[in-house]
Design a protein around this motif. Structure first.
Motif, mmCIF file in Angstrom:
data_model
loop_
_atom_site.group_PDB
_atom_site.id
_atom_site.type_symbol
_atom_site.label_atom_id
_atom_site.label_comp_id
_atom_site.label_asym_id
_atom_site.label_seq_id
_atom_site.Cartn_x
_atom_site.Cartn_y
_atom_site.Cartn_z
ATOM 1 N N SER A 75 -7.850 49.460 -32.611
ATOM 2 C CA SER A 75 -8.326 48.713 -31.096
ATOM 3 C C SER A 75 -8.224 50.132 -30.244
ATOM 4 C CB SER A 75 -7.351 48.008 -30.771
ATOM 5 O OG SER A 75 -7.706 47.385 -29.501
ATOM 6 N N GLU A 76 -7.201 50.734 -30.197
ATOM 7 C CA GLU A 76 -7.389 52.077 -29.144
ATOM 8 C C GLU A 76 -8.212 52.887 -29.484
ATOM 9 O OE1 GLU A 76 -3.492 53.692 -29.318
ATOM 10 O OE2 GLU A 76 -2.523 51.790 -28.236
ATOM 11 N N LEU A 77 -8.762 53.037 -30.595
ATOM 12 C CA LEU A 77 -9.939 54.098 -31.342
ATOM 13 C C LEU A 77 -11.049 53.333 -30.754
ATOM 14 C CD1 LEU A 77 -10.780 56.754 -32.765
ATOM 15 C CD2 LEU A 77 -10.808 55.303 -35.011
ATOM 16 N N GLU A 78 -11.279 52.176 -30.911
ATOM 17 C CA GLU A 78 -12.485 51.286 -30.544
ATOM 18 C C GLU A 78 -12.613 51.491 -29.125
ATOM 19 O OE1 GLU A 78 -16.099 49.547 -31.295
ATOM 20 O OE2 GLU A 78 -14.675 50.415 -32.793
ATOM 21 N N ASN A 79 -11.392 51.236 -28.288
ATOM 22 C CA ASN A 79 -11.747 51.425 -26.660
ATOM 23 C C ASN A 79 -11.970 52.901 -26.418
ATOM 24 O OD1 ASN A 79 -11.073 48.712 -26.338
ATOM 25 N ND2 ASN A 79 -8.791 49.115 -26.210
ATOM 26 N N THR A 80 -11.375 53.754 -26.991
ATOM 27 C CA THR A 80 -11.855 55.129 -26.809
ATOM 28 C C THR A 80 -13.080 55.645 -27.235
ATOM 29 O OG1 THR A 80 -9.577 55.753 -27.139
ATOM 30 C CG2 THR A 80 -11.168 57.556 -27.195
ATOM 31 N N LYS A 81 -13.896 55.107 -28.270
ATOM 32 C CA LYS A 81 -15.061 55.418 -28.619
ATOM 33 C C LYS A 81 -15.936 54.561 -27.574
ATOM 34 C CE LYS A 81 -18.214 53.945 -32.449
ATOM 35 N NZ LYS A 81 -18.304 53.494 -33.854
ATOM 36 N N ASN A 82 -15.833 53.337 -27.265
ATOM 37 C CA ASN A 82 -16.520 52.687 -26.068
ATOM 38 C C ASN A 82 -16.467 53.573 -24.832
ATOM 39 O OD1 ASN A 82 -17.252 50.631 -28.068
ATOM 40 N ND2 ASN A 82 -15.542 49.265 -27.277
ATOM 41 N N GLU A 83 -15.494 54.004 -24.383
ATOM 42 C CA GLU A 83 -15.384 54.537 -23.176
ATOM 43 C C GLU A 83 -16.042 56.039 -23.230
ATOM 44 O OE1 GLU A 83 -11.264 55.354 -22.225
ATOM 45 O OE2 GLU A 83 -10.927 53.060 -22.157
ATOM 46 N N LEU A 84 -16.153 56.616 -24.326
ATOM 47 C CA LEU A 84 -16.736 57.863 -24.600
ATOM 48 C C LEU A 84 -18.485 57.332 -24.669
ATOM 49 C CD1 LEU A 84 -14.730 59.568 -27.302
ATOM 50 C CD2 LEU A 84 -15.197 60.573 -24.989
ATOM 51 N N GLU A 85 -18.858 56.491 -25.169
ATOM 52 C CA GLU A 85 -20.170 55.928 -25.155
ATOM 53 C C GLU A 85 -20.658 55.480 -23.820
ATOM 54 O OE1 GLU A 85 -20.354 52.785 -28.006
ATOM 55 O OE2 GLU A 85 -20.277 54.227 -29.760
ATOM 56 N N LYS A 86 -19.672 54.776 -23.106
ATOM 57 C CA LYS A 86 -20.138 54.495 -21.793
ATOM 58 C C LYS A 86 -20.256 55.930 -20.962
ATOM 59 C CE LYS A 86 -18.372 49.786 -21.236
ATOM 60 N NZ LYS A 86 -17.588 49.064 -20.523
ATOM 61 N N ALA A 87 -19.243 56.897 -21.038
ATOM 62 C CA ALA A 87 -19.498 58.050 -20.279
ATOM 63 C C ALA A 87 -20.688 58.883 -20.801
ATOM 64 C CB ALA A 87 -18.335 58.915 -20.662
ATOM 65 N N LYS A 88 -21.184 58.692 -21.779
ATOM 66 C CA LYS A 88 -22.316 59.434 -22.330
ATOM 67 C C LYS A 88 -23.533 58.672 -21.921
ATOM 68 C CE LYS A 88 -24.946 62.422 -24.515
ATOM 69 N NZ LYS A 88 -25.320 63.799 -23.845
ATOM 70 N N GLN A 89 -23.620 57.292 -21.815
ATOM 71 C CA GLN A 89 -24.444 56.583 -21.295
ATOM 72 C C GLN A 89 -24.569 56.718 -19.904
ATOM 73 O OE1 GLN A 89 -23.738 52.132 -21.240
ATOM 74 N NE2 GLN A 89 -25.938 51.679 -21.689
ATOM 75 N N PHE A 90 -23.743 56.700 -18.978
ATOM 76 C CA PHE A 90 -23.604 56.990 -17.680
ATOM 77 C C PHE A 90 -24.263 58.281 -17.577
ATOM 78 C CE2 PHE A 90 -21.920 58.823 -13.898
ATOM 79 C CZ PHE A 90 -22.282 57.851 -12.950
#
Length: 201
Positions: free
Chosen positions: A58-73
């Motif tokens: 779950s933490e890995l998925e959250n970190t991955k999502n945060e990185l994707e959001k940062a890249k998307q941003f």
């Protein structure tokens, strides 16, 4: 004495027979108990391990999502900067028809077209189509502005403006350019709103 030996032998045999039974039962019960304890211990640790694995997944998925959001941003932000800079260039050219601004405006239109093509997946289809239309109109705006610049320079220089185009045609060109600019201004505000909504998820 023979009786005594027989008695001791009988006693040992009787104890030995029950001893074998007791030892066998003890061994079976010990194995059963150790197996049960080992299974309980393994189950407990498997459950704990599963909880830890789930937590880390779950933490890995959250970190991955945060990185994707940062890249998307970052992608949205870069595209937004290009669109906004194009608006600023058009505003400058609109405020003062300066021939020196035409090359930078032309280059900005080229960069904007490339940025739109490169980020096609980020832009909603409706916005993409409108952007391409407006960029094409801006390219016309550019040439229309060049013509207007020439006319204004001639007027400011006290030269007689040749009646290449009528005042009505000049006014129509100005109005067309204004509408193009206003549509672009509105569209990039709509795109900015769309970007914010997509970034928020």
């Amino acid at each position: 004495m023979i009786e005594y030996v027989k008695l001791v032998t009988a006693f040992i045999v009787s104890i030995g027979g029950s001893s074998v039974v007791i030892i066998a039962l003890s061994k079976w019960f010990g194995n059963f108990l150790s197996t049960r304890l080992l299974d309980a211990y393994n189950n407990k640790h498997e459950k704990e391990l599963e909880v830890i694995k789930t937590k880390y997944a779950s933490e890995l998925e959250n970190t991955k999502n945060e990185l994707e959001k940062a890249k998307q941003f970052e992608l949205y932000n870069d595209l937004w900067k290009v669109l906004l800079y194009t608006k600023r260039q058009a505003d400058l050219l609109w405020q003062k028809a300066d021939p020196n601004q035409i090359p930078s405006f032309s280059e900005q239109i080229r960069l904007t077209r490339n940025a739109i093509s490169d980020n096609l997946l980020l832009i909603e289809e409706e916005h993409y189509e409108k952007l391409i239309q407006l960029i094409e109109q801006f390219e016309q705006f550019q040439f229309g502005k060049l013509k207007l610049i020439d006319i204004r320079i001639q007027i400011e220089g006290g030269e007689q403006v040749q009646q290449i185009i009528s005042k009505a045609d000049a006014q129509n060109t100005i109005n067309k350019n204004r509408r193009t600019k206003e549509k672009y201004d509105k569209l990039i505000m709509d795109i900015g709103k769309s970007f914010r909504e997509q970034i928020k998820g």
